[in-house]
Design an enzyme around this catalytic site. Structure first.
Site: not given
Ligand SMILES: *[C@@H]1O[C@H](CO)[C@@H](O)[C@H](O)[C@H]1NC(C)=O
Ligand SMILES: CC(=O)N[C@H]1CO[C@H](CO)[C@@H](O)[C@@H]1O
Length: 224
Positions: A136-137
């Site tokens: 994800c991030i």
């Protein structure tokens, strides 16, 4: 002997902490693939406590370590006690907590700073040539700490399926290589022993995210 993996959490809930389903997917796949894991989190206040119905910050204060304990069924240790020598690999799931509590990415973007014990952990596993899995991030943490590394956060072309594609652009501006990958794929930076996958950077179905995180876990364990 089974492999031991340290997992760094950043709270509990996508908008102010760790993305719960990504954490769960990491734990399920580690368990299925025969690895042991230990959750860690920094003992600091959260930047925000977000009401997940309204999507807006509320006034209360919560602690990242205490909130992370919810996901870890109480079994979470203070990140300051993480010793690289005790583990074969490191995994950091995504969620806004990574951008708000583990780093200042949410506010500063590519000029962000990374919380010292998180930076030390990533540098420590990297220096010990132990694999690091990010989804994800959280690949932005590697982009910040390991100059020139290769990661994926999915696609660099914004569309309905990839609403956060500008993150890939920021990663390139930081001098790293971004590799476009589908949600069920990972990118492996062999030199840096980094495994990344987009997870909820993709506007996909929850089972696709689950499977992509599973591929990340597999690739991490293979490199241990
Ligand atoms: C995610 O995809 C759905 C269609 O599958 C779309 O309706 C929605 O607007 C998309 N979300 C974002 C943030 O682009
Ligand atoms: C990197 C970092 O510390 N980020 C934020 C996490 O939340 C605290 C609030 O407790 C902020 O002060 C930090 O800037």
């Amino acid at each position: 002997m089974s492999k031991k993996v340290a997992v760094i959490l950043s709270g509990c809930g996508v908008y102010d902490g760790s993305e719960i389903h990504e954490c769960s997917a990491v734990f399920v796949h580690l368990s299925r693939d025969g690895a042991q894991y230990q959750a860690f989190a920094p003992n600091v206040d959260q930047m925000h406590v977000v009401d997940h119905i309204k999507g807006q910050p509320s006034e209360e204060k919560r602690n990242v370590l205490v909130e992370s304990a919810r996901i870890a069924r109480g079994n979470v240790k203070d990140l300051k006690d993480l010793k690289v020598s005790d583990y074969n690999a490191l995994i950091i799931p995504g969620g806004f907590g990574v951008a708000k509590n583990l780093s200042t990415w949410a506010v500063k973007g590519k000029e962000c700073t990374v919380l010292k014990p998180v930076e030390d952990s990533i540098k420590g596993f990297h220096a010990a040539k132990k694999p690091i899995g990010l989804c994800c991030i959280s690949p932005v943490l590697a982009a910040k700490i390991l100059p020139g590394c290769e990661v994926t956060v999915g696609s660099d072309a914004e569309c309905e399926k990839w609403p956060h594609a500008q993150t890939a652009g920021a990663i390139k501006q930081m001098g790293c290589k971004h590799v476009n990958k589908q949600v069920n794929e990972v990118h492996v930076d062999v030199k840096n022993k980094l495994v990344t996958t987009s997870a909820f950077m993709c506007n996909g179905s929850i089972h696709e995210i689950f499977d992509g995180v599973g591929e990340m876990v597999k690739a991490v364990l293979k490199m241990c």
